[in-house]
Scaffold this active site. Structure first.
Site, PDB file in Angstrom:
ATOM      1  N   ASN A 196       0.811  -1.217   0.000  1.00  0.00           N
ATOM      2  CA  ASN A 196       0.000   0.000   0.000  1.00  0.00           C
ATOM      3  C   ASN A 196       0.842   1.265   0.000  1.00  0.00           C
ATOM      4  O   ASN A 196       0.406   2.301  -0.502  1.00  0.00           O
ATOM      5  CB  ASN A 196      -0.920   0.005   1.222  1.00  0.00           C
ATOM      6  CG  ASN A 196      -2.011  -1.034   1.117  1.00  0.00           C
ATOM      7  OD1 ASN A 196      -2.920  -0.902   0.313  1.00  0.00           O
ATOM      8  ND2 ASN A 196      -1.908  -2.087   1.920  1.00  0.00           N
ATOM      9  N   ASN A 234       4.743   1.223  -0.462  1.00  0.00           N
ATOM     10  CA  ASN A 234       5.907   1.117  -1.345  1.00  0.00           C
ATOM     11  C   ASN A 234       5.794  -0.078  -2.283  1.00  0.00           C
ATOM     12  O   ASN A 234       5.146  -1.077  -1.952  1.00  0.00           O
ATOM     13  CB  ASN A 234       7.202   0.987  -0.532  1.00  0.00           C
ATOM     14  CG  ASN A 234       7.526   2.244   0.242  1.00  0.00           C
ATOM     15  OD1 ASN A 234       7.505   3.341  -0.312  1.00  0.00           O
ATOM     16  ND2 ASN A 234       7.835   2.107   1.522  1.00  0.00           N
ATOM     17  N   THR A 235       6.448   0.038  -3.428  1.00  0.00           N
ATOM     18  CA  THR A 235       6.592  -1.067  -4.372  1.00  0.00           C
ATOM     19  C   THR A 235       8.077  -1.361  -4.526  1.00  0.00           C
ATOM     20  O   THR A 235       8.873  -0.446  -4.754  1.00  0.00           O
ATOM     21  CB  THR A 235       5.984  -0.716  -5.737  1.00  0.00           C
ATOM     22  OG1 THR A 235       4.578  -0.469  -5.574  1.00  0.00           O
ATOM     23  CG2 THR A 235       6.174  -1.843  -6.739  1.00  0.00           C
ATOM     24  N   PRO A 288      -1.250 -11.730  -0.484  1.00  0.00           N
ATOM     25  CA  PRO A 288      -0.135 -12.422  -1.134  1.00  0.00           C
ATOM     26  C   PRO A 288       1.201 -12.199  -0.449  1.00  0.00           C
ATOM     27  O   PRO A 288       2.065 -13.073  -0.467  1.00  0.00           O
ATOM     28  CB  PRO A 288      -0.144 -11.854  -2.559  1.00  0.00           C
ATOM     29  CG  PRO A 288      -0.922 -10.588  -2.477  1.00  0.00           C
ATOM     30  CD  PRO A 288      -1.913 -10.776  -1.378  1.00  0.00           C
ATOM     31  N   ASP A 289       1.386 -11.027   0.164  1.00  0.00           N
ATOM     32  CA  ASP A 289       2.631 -10.780   0.894  1.00  0.00           C
ATOM     33  C   ASP A 289       2.734 -11.688   2.113  1.00  0.00           C
ATOM     34  O   ASP A 289       3.822 -12.181   2.451  1.00  0.00           O
ATOM     35  CB  ASP A 289       2.729  -9.310   1.302  1.00  0.00           C
ATOM     36  CG  ASP A 289       1.518  -8.821   2.095  1.00  0.00           C
ATOM     37  OD1 ASP A 289       0.413  -9.396   1.949  1.00  0.00           O
ATOM     38  OD2 ASP A 289       1.665  -7.851   2.864  1.00  0.00           O
TER      39      ASP A 289
END
Length: 259
Positions: free
Chosen positions: A9, A11-12, A108-109
């Site tokens: 939500n 950082n990528t 998924p994380d």
């Protein structure tokens, strides 16, 4: 080489795995409207900075932000001619099955953390992941994800405090030298830092008591090293646990479908 993408939500993160180690890791803020072209410009610019030109053979994505997945798929298709494996989608098999309430979705994380923890440490462990939320994920003896706890994240708590209390400033989290603060900033930092130390200690203690067996506690996420300083909260801290879990999931799927 494998490109692992973990979109949260806040950082990528992009990391490149050569089969044995990470070539590089890059982080950017998560924006719902970022286009495939924008991802490529950012990605290729940083690769140039690192002085590497990797041959990307596969991509795996973990995303807690569904709206971002479409543009990441376009990015993979347009610039690598690849169809990414997306954790949580029907075509992405897991080396374990979550044992949770029927119909319950698991982020998924969190699945990647469970897989990575089991691959490195075996079962009977709890992963504490410091992200936008602070997640506690329990991995059973056989590697199954069996549930956990979701609490507000550290930075989310700081932002809520600054937004909700007009006289209180936004501060950065750090480990205070003392519990008793002598100014407003120190008081906030103490409340959040020591409050989360108590949260971690309290929840992991209760999880262990309910689980009924000895458990390893693994810290991960950006703030895990900060909370590990001088505190006996974790048996180990691993900043790449989510990404490593993605490499394990990718290998599992490749082994199942070698073509």
């Amino acid at each position: 080489m494998l490109l692992c993408i973990d979109c949260g939500n806040t950082n990528t993160v992009f990391s490149i795995w050569d089969g044995e180690s990470w070539l590089c890791t890059m982080r950017t803020s998560t924006h719902h409207s970022r286009t495939a072209d924008a991802y490529f410009t950012w990605f290729s610019t940083l690769l140039g900075h690192y002085g590497i030109d990797p041959q990307i053979d596969d991509v795996i994505i973990s995303s807690t932000v569904p709206r971002v997945v479409f543009n990441l798929r376009v990015f993979c298709d347009r610039f690598f001619n690849l169809r990414p494996l997306v954790v949580g989608k029907p075509d992405c098999a897991l080396p374990m099955e979550p044992r949770v309430d029927f119909g319950t979705g698991v982020g998924p994380d969190r699945l990647a953390n469970a897989v990575g923890a089991f691959a490195r440490h075996g079962g009977d462990c709890v992963v504490v992941d410091f992200g936008t939320a602070t997640n506690f994920d329990v991995v059973a003896e056989d590697g199954a994800y069996v549930g956990g706890v979701i609490a507000p994240g550290v930075n989310l708590s700081l932002e809520a405090l600054a937004l909700g209390a007009a006289a209180l400033p936004h501060v950065d989290i750090t480990k205070p030298d003392a519990v008793i603060g002598t100014n407003t900033v120190a008081c906030i930092q103490s409340g959040v830092f020591w409050g989360y130390v108590g949260l971690i200690e309290g929840i992991t203690t209760r999880i262990k008591a309910e689980y009924g067996k000895p458990m390893k506690v693994i810290g991960t996420g950006g703030l895990a090293p900060l909370f590990a300083q001088g505190e006996v909260l974790f048996d180990t801290v691993e900043d790449d646990l989510t990404m490593y879990g993605l490499t394990v999931i990718h290998k599992y799927n490749k082994d199942k479908n070698p073509s």
